[in-house]
Every structure is written in structure tokens, then in C-alpha cells.
Scaffold this motif. Structure first.
Motif, PDB file in Angstrom:
ATOM      1  N   PRO A 287     -12.522  -3.245  -3.109  1.00  0.00           N
ATOM      2  CA  PRO A 287     -11.424  -3.829  -3.894  1.00  0.00           C
ATOM      3  C   PRO A 287     -10.110  -3.073  -3.701  1.00  0.00           C
ATOM      4  O   PRO A 287     -10.088  -1.864  -3.465  1.00  0.00           O
ATOM      5  CB  PRO A 287     -11.922  -3.680  -5.336  1.00  0.00           C
ATOM      6  N   ASP A 288      -9.018  -3.799  -3.814  1.00  0.00           N
ATOM      7  CA  ASP A 288      -7.689  -3.200  -3.731  1.00  0.00           C
ATOM      8  C   ASP A 288      -7.256  -2.774  -5.132  1.00  0.00           C
ATOM      9  O   ASP A 288      -6.457  -3.453  -5.787  1.00  0.00           O
ATOM     10  CB  ASP A 288      -6.703  -4.213  -3.143  1.00  0.00           C
ATOM     11  N   VAL A 289      -7.771  -1.652  -5.583  1.00  0.00           N
ATOM     12  CA  VAL A 289      -7.444  -1.191  -6.939  1.00  0.00           C
ATOM     13  C   VAL A 289      -5.995  -0.734  -7.055  1.00  0.00           C
ATOM     14  O   VAL A 289      -5.494  -0.530  -8.172  1.00  0.00           O
ATOM     15  CB  VAL A 289      -8.397  -0.058  -7.402  1.00  0.00           C
ATOM     16  N   PHE A 290      -5.299  -0.580  -5.919  1.00  0.00           N
ATOM     17  CA  PHE A 290      -3.884  -0.213  -5.960  1.00  0.00           C
ATOM     18  C   PHE A 290      -2.988  -1.449  -6.047  1.00  0.00           C
ATOM     19  O   PHE A 290      -1.763  -1.335  -6.030  1.00  0.00           O
ATOM     20  CB  PHE A 290      -3.513   0.620  -4.731  1.00  0.00           C
ATOM     21  N   MET A 291      -3.615  -2.623  -6.109  1.00  0.00           N
ATOM     22  CA  MET A 291      -2.906  -3.879  -6.353  1.00  0.00           C
ATOM     23  C   MET A 291      -1.776  -4.111  -5.349  1.00  0.00           C
ATOM     24  O   MET A 291      -0.644  -4.465  -5.695  1.00  0.00           O
ATOM     25  CB  MET A 291      -2.367  -3.913  -7.779  1.00  0.00           C
TER      26      MET A 291
END
Length: 280
Positions: free
Chosen positions: A87-91
Motif C-alpha cells: 500500500p501507498d501509505v504516504f498517499m
């Protein structure tokens, strides 16, 4: 290039090319927010093992993250239907971006203020919320049976700290998330960086590890990482918590530098062999 603030000196720099990958990138929306995630392996509705990979500071789609997820899913699916997600938790905004048009020290000076501002504004929940408020509810919607699936994580660098944080969050009865309750099976930190605990939370790495209790977590430190058996209070606490010898909770890779697995160049035979050993 100078190392990001959470990494030890002389770490592996960002990889300047992206290996090919076999999975897909999905857009996930939930609770009025959205994030992207790489997905590879068996369909979620049929998986009994789900692994979430937390990236290093260069972002989910940088370096070898997708390639690692592909390799891991192939190995796991030999024994059980498995899905691996990154997932791209850094958005969409990596914490550290290498500016190749600048000399190493100038790129470092360019990045550090932004890095410190972003990690210190919003605290740990800034990175935990995308997991609990978007990713995990979506997994359930896609057919993941929380009670039946084994949910684990792998974290690189900053992602090793985040894996510990999402685990500790699930243990905290005071958290304000009532959307979904998750029990993590185990976690692995590959060349982990636990120093964000001091930078972001204001607590020690040892306090973070203590908060995990007897949760099964293993570390794979590189030669310049501090978490080696017999040399680290963190490893000592982990071993005591899990009732294991220190060399079973920390497996060092002394022939490579921090960052070798998520951003090391697989065209180098020695690096590739070590990456494959870590994946196994």
C-alpha cells in the motif's frame, strides 16, 4: 547520496530503475479517503494468507518493492493461496525523493526539512490510518475473512517501524478505530529503521518493542544496522518477549548495506543472492 534521516550512514541509495512486475495497482476508496496499493498473487477471496509490505521512505512504487512482492507471493503460493499487497501509505508523496540533478549533500539538504516536517506533523496515526481506515476495510469487502486469514506484514526501513506501529495499535484498547479489529500473525523487518519512534512519537525503540508483547516479529539487519544479536537492547527485549534466543529473532546480513533488499541492484550477483536469501 546521503542517507535519509531514519537510515544509518552509507546506506544503499535509491534504485535508479524499476524492475518489471506481474501484479496490478488498484485504487482503494473508503471512509471518504483513497490510496493506491500494489496487489499480486492469488485472488483475495480465495487467499488464506495475506501479507502487507510496508515500503521504505522512497515510496511504495520505488525500487524493488513490487518485484519483492511478486517473488514472495510465488514462494508462498507453493504452499498456500496467498496475496501480497504494497500500500501507498504516504498517499502519493514519498517521504524522501532523490534529486539526481543535485549533488548528494545538496539533495540531502533539500529533503531533510520536508522529511522532518511530514513525519512530525500528524504523528504515527498519519501512517497508521491509511491501513486501518482504508486498506483493511477494503480487504474485508473483497472477501478477506479476518477470522480465517493469516494477516502478516513485511517492512523495509521506515516500513519496519510502521509494521511495529500497526501491530502495537491493534494491541491498544484505547485506539479510536471501531471500523475493524485485526489480529496480526507475525511481522518481519528487513533492514528495519526503528528510529522514527524517537523522531515521531518521542519514545525509545525499546519502548516500541516492549509494546508488542510476545508478538512474533523478526528482524533482518544489514551490516550497518544496529539490531544485531548480542549487541542490541532491542533484540534482547524481542528475544525475552518471544522466549527465543537472540539469533532467532535477529538474522543479520553482514555482506550488504541497509536498503539492500528494497533498493539494491539485482544485476549485482552478490546483492541478488542476498535478496533471494532474505525472501526465503
Amino acid at each position: 547520496m546521503a542517507s535519509p534521516p531514519c537510515c544509518p550512514p552509507n546506506s544503499t541509495p535509491a534504485l535508479d530503475h524499476k524492475p518489471s512486475f506481474a501484479g496490478r495497482i488498484v485504487d482503494i476508496e473508503n471512509n471518504g479517503a483513497a490510496l493506491k496499493s500494489y496487489v499480486t498473487g492469488s485472488p483475495l477471496e480465495s487467499s488464506t494468507l495475506i501479507v502487507i509490505v510496508f515500503s521504505d521512505v522512497f515510496g511504495y512504487n520505488s525500487g524493488r518493492h513490487f518485484e519483492f512482492a511478486d517473488h514472495l507471493s510465488i514462494l508462498l503460493n507453493k504452499n498456500v493461496k496467498s496475496t501480497v499487497l504494497v500500500p501507498d501509505v504516504f498517499m502519493g508523496k514519498p517521504l524522501f525523493v532523490e534529486h539526481r540533478f543535485l549533488p548528494g549533500f545538496l539533495s540531502h539538504l533539500w529533503n531533510v526539512p520536508s522529511f522532518l516536517f511530514r513525519v512530525c506533523s500528524g504523528g504515527a496515526k498519519k501512517f497508521i490510518d491509511p491501513v486501518y481506515n482504508i486498506l483493511l476495510p477494503w480487504l474485508v469487502e473483497q472477501g478477506m475473512k479476518v477470522s480465517a486469514s493469516s494477516l502478516s506484514w513485511v517492512g523495509f526501513c521506515f516500513g519496519g517501524w510502521l509494521g511495529c506501529q500497526v501491530t502495537a495499535y491493534s494491541h491498544n484498547e484505547e485506539n479510536d478505530n471501531d471500523t475493524i479489529q485485526i489480529t496480526w500473525k507475525c511481522g518481519v523487518g528487513i533492514h528495519p529503521a526503528l528510529s522514527p519512534e524517537r523522531i515521531i512519537v518521542g519514545k525509545s525503540e525499546e519502548e516500541l518493542i516492549m509494546s508488542l508483547g510476545d508478538f512474533s516479529v523478526k528482524l533482518m539487519p544489514a551490516s550497518n544496522d544496529p539490531y544485531h544479536p548480542g549487541k542490541s537492547k532491542v533484540v534482547e527485549i524481542m528475544a525475552l518477549n518471544q522466549s527465543l534466543p537472540q539469533d532467532q529473532v535477529s538474522i543479520p546480513f553482514d555482506n550488504v548495506k541497509h536498503g539492500f533488499c528494497s533498493r539494491g541492484d539485482s544485476n549485482d550477483d552478490s546483492v541478488r543472492n542476498t535478496q533471494e536469501k532474505a525472501e526465503r
